[in-house]
Enzyme design. Structure first.
Site, PDB file in Angstrom:
ATOM      1  N   GLY A 236      15.640 -22.123 -21.124  1.00 53.15           N
ATOM      2  CA  GLY A 236      16.520 -22.772 -19.718  1.00 53.15           C
ATOM      3  C   GLY A 236      18.010 -22.506 -19.956  1.00 53.15           C
ATOM      4  O   GLY A 236      18.769 -22.123 -19.044  1.00 53.15           O
TER       5      GLY A 236
ATOM      6  N   GLU B  88       7.761 -31.804 -10.210  1.00 53.28           N
ATOM      7  CA  GLU B  88       8.370 -32.589  -9.423  1.00 53.28           C
ATOM      8  C   GLU B  88       7.816 -33.580  -8.340  1.00 53.28           C
ATOM      9  O   GLU B  88       8.459 -34.366  -7.764  1.00 53.28           O
ATOM     10  CB  GLU B  88       9.583 -31.972  -8.591  1.00 53.28           C
ATOM     11  CG  GLU B  88      10.470 -31.412  -9.420  1.00 53.28           C
ATOM     12  CD  GLU B  88      11.814 -30.253  -8.555  1.00 53.28           C
ATOM     13  OE1 GLU B  88      11.405 -30.127  -7.530  1.00 53.28           O
ATOM     14  OE2 GLU B  88      12.774 -30.214  -9.276  1.00 53.28           O
TER      15      GLU B  88
ATOM     16  N   TYR C  15      20.950 -30.821 -18.985  1.00 52.12           N
ATOM     17  CA  TYR C  15      22.424 -30.515 -18.339  1.00 52.12           C
ATOM     18  C   TYR C  15      23.791 -31.308 -18.776  1.00 52.12           C
ATOM     19  O   TYR C  15      24.728 -30.566 -18.868  1.00 52.12           O
ATOM     20  CB  TYR C  15      22.202 -30.811 -16.643  1.00 52.12           C
ATOM     21  CG  TYR C  15      21.076 -30.112 -16.250  1.00 52.12           C
ATOM     22  CD1 TYR C  15      20.713 -28.845 -16.654  1.00 52.12           C
ATOM     23  CD2 TYR C  15      20.318 -30.740 -15.177  1.00 52.12           C
ATOM     24  CE1 TYR C  15      19.559 -28.259 -16.088  1.00 52.12           C
ATOM     25  CE2 TYR C  15      19.200 -30.034 -14.638  1.00 52.12           C
ATOM     26  CZ  TYR C  15      18.916 -28.865 -15.076  1.00 52.12           C
ATOM     27  OH  TYR C  15      17.752 -28.267 -14.312  1.00 52.12           O
TER      28      TYR C  15
ATOM     29  N   GLY D 193      14.871 -22.538 -25.758  1.00 48.67           N
ATOM     30  CA  GLY D 193      16.029 -21.602 -25.362  1.00 48.67           C
ATOM     31  C   GLY D 193      15.961 -20.864 -23.980  1.00 48.67           C
ATOM     32  O   GLY D 193      17.067 -20.278 -23.617  1.00 48.67           O
TER      33      GLY D 193
ATOM     34  N   VAL E 136      11.253 -24.055 -16.474  1.00 49.39           N
ATOM     35  CA  VAL E 136      10.409 -23.383 -17.744  1.00 49.39           C
ATOM     36  C   VAL E 136       9.292 -24.218 -17.855  1.00 49.39           C
ATOM     37  O   VAL E 136       9.086 -25.146 -17.913  1.00 49.39           O
ATOM     38  CB  VAL E 136      11.500 -23.751 -19.018  1.00 49.39           C
ATOM     39  CG1 VAL E 136      10.643 -23.148 -20.300  1.00 49.39           C
ATOM     40  CG2 VAL E 136      12.797 -23.014 -18.736  1.00 49.39           C
TER      41      VAL E 136
END
Length: 165
Positions: free
Chosen positions: A97, A26, A131, A95, A87
């Site tokens: 996450g 991030e 998401y 898979g 992750v």
């Protein structure tokens, strides 16, 4: 084989590694102040208020979800705030996450919680697409606000008299 399990105190160093890896992804690594001692105290002390699930793929740790309970006054029920989901890049698409989020969703349903919420950086297109694929909706009308550092200390120290309360 993918496994999701609750973290234990033996995972404190791993959790801190995941926190640092997420912060690096991030572009916020310089803001990480947390220590392994902080993780042990807050997740595994006598009255923990934050919790963590670990994802393992073929026995190796590949990700984590760090979360806590919040409360909706409008709904009159608790929910879960997902503080961090990470992750490892080499394990993405496998898979982990989705399994971490599914476990939290199951916890919400089983405990009668109102919602599962989290924040995502607006530039993080791969996560936003992921998401969205799960049916998560963006709360475009809401803006997160934060007090920290000097502003937090200044407000805490302010004298509030009866005319400004």
């Amino acid at each position: 084989m993918l496994e999701i399990r609750e973290a234990t105190v033996a995972d404190a160093g791993l959790i801190l590694e995941f926190i640092r890896a997420l912060a690096d992804y991030e572009r916020l690594l310089d803001q990480v102040e947390a220590t392994e001692g902080d993780v042990v105290r807050d997740l595994f002390g006598p009255r923990p208020k934050v919790f963590c699930d670990i994802a393992r793929q073929d026995g190796a740790p590949v990700g984590f979800a760090l979360w806590f309970y919040n409360y909706s006054t409008f709904r009159g029920r608790h929910g879960i705030w997902l503080e961090d989901l990470f992750v490892k890049p080499e394990a993405r698409g496998g898979g982990a996450g989705k399994a971490l989020l599914k476990g939290l969703a199951q916890r919400c349903v089983e405990q009668g919680l109102a919602r599962l919420e989290w924040a995502v950086l607006d530039w993080n297109a791969p996560s936003i697409a992921f998401y969205d694929s799960l049916g998560a909706s963006a709360l475009d009308d809401w803006t997160t606000r934060r007090l920290t550092g000097e502003a937090l200390e200044r407000l805490a120290a302010e004298r509030i008299d009866e005319h400004t309360a």
